[in-house]
Design an enzyme around this catalytic site. Structure first.
Site, short mmCIF file in Angstrom:
data_model
loop_
_atom_site.label_atom_id
_atom_site.label_comp_id
_atom_site.label_asym_id
_atom_site.label_seq_id
_atom_site.Cartn_x
_atom_site.Cartn_y
_atom_site.Cartn_z
N TYR A 69 7.51 1.78 5.16
CA TYR A 69 7.83 1.44 6.83
C TYR A 69 7.93 2.72 7.52
CZ TYR A 69 8.86 -2.41 3.46
OH TYR A 69 8.71 -3.64 2.84
N SER A 70 7.04 2.72 7.26
CA SER A 70 7.40 4.74 8.09
C SER A 70 7.02 4.67 10.72
CB SER A 70 5.81 5.64 8.12
OG SER A 70 6.16 6.76 9.12
#
Length: 305
Positions: A69-70
């Site tokens: 989820y960067s």
């Protein structure tokens, strides 16, 4: 670098909120989420000088690292599309189908994804791991996780000079430490009486103090004594959320018409309001809080705890 649509300086927005009035505290948002639709906030500031270095080195391809989820992976993919670099994202963990919105965005902007198991990912800075990746992807220009390096410290330090009114404290979310390291460096130059407070988005993030100190030493030759990191407002850990955080986000949206990014910014502001309620800041304090990025519509992630 010339970036069409870039808005700098980012605007300041003071919050009108009776909880602040009761505490006698002013809270001003630094709306870095409005800098650019694809390179918002600290992502542009952290990548700015790294992109210059990659271009000067004649690099054709950027390789970087991040969790599933960067926001950093999103930003590097967008930067590659804007500036003509191929991009490779090295993702922690195993592949999942379908891709979550963050990784799908990266792929849609031309990023090639590859994966490292968690044990190998922890050793991503080891020469053997890096050499293997360089060989596989034809000697790319390597950008560290979160973009946190010496150029990032330089880029983030610049934001302090954009704040054109007196303040006492500046707060930011902390993932890898580059933004906090840079802000504190900027305070030393521009606002030496102010201090920086980071809010860790990760559980068990005590190591971040060493990381920030290391970044400052590399960039400045010394550490500044004007920053600290709060570790108790992770709400379950990185990319996790719980009912308390959700309630804060809903209330904040209702009061102020702004849906916060829950992975980073929402946790920082929830922690900050909790501290204000506990009288952690004396009356008369002016706080600037960094809105480092928008809500990327990752609310479908099923990581509640």
């Amino acid at each position: 670098m010339d970036v069409p649509g870039l808005v700098l300086p980012s605007p300041l927005q003071e919050l009108a909120d009776e909880r602040l009035t009761t505490a006698g505290v002013r809270l001003v948002l630094k709306r870095d989420d409005l800098i650019h639709p694809d390179l918002p906030g600290n992502k542009w500031r952290k990548l700015k000088y790294t992109l210059v270095a990659a271009r000067e080195a004649g690099a054709a391809r950027l390789l970087t690292f991040g969790g599933a989820y960067s926001n950093h992976l999103r930003a590097v993919a967008a930067a590659g599309a804007l500036f003509g670099f191929e991009t490779v994202g090295v993702v922690r963990g195993e592949p999942h189908d379908p891709l979550n919105p963050s990784l799908q965005y990266a792929v849609d902007h031309g990023m090639r994804l590859t994966y490292l198991d968690r044990e190998t990912y922890r050793r991503k800075a080891d020469p053997h791991v890096l050499d293997t990746l360089r060989a596989e992807f034809d000697d790319p220009f390597v950008v560290p996780e979160g973009g946190s390096d010496i150029p990032a410290v330089r880029g983030c330090a610049e934001l302090v000079a954009e704040i054109d009114e007196p303040f006492d404290v500046i707060c930011c979310p902390v993932g890898t430490g580059g933004t906090l390291a840079g802000i504190a460096a900027g305070l030393e130059e521009v606002a030496p009486g102010a201090r920086a407070v980071g809010f860790a988005a990760l559980k068990g993030a005590g190591f971040l103090s060493d990381d920030v100190a290391r970044l400052q030493t590399a960039a400045l030759g010394h550490t500044t004594g004007n920053w600290s990191i709060e570790l108790d407002f992770h709400f379950g850990g990185y990319a996790k959320r719980n009912a308390d955080l959700d309630a804060f986000l809903d209330e904040f949206d209702s009061r102020h018409g702004l849906r916060l990014d829950w992975v980073y910014v929402g946790k920082m502001l929830a922690g900050l309001f909790a501290q204000i309620a506990d009288n952690a800041y004396p009356p008369g304090t002016t706080i600037v809080a960094m809105v480092t990025g928008p809500d990327f519509e990752t609310a479908t992630v099923q990581t509640r705890s």
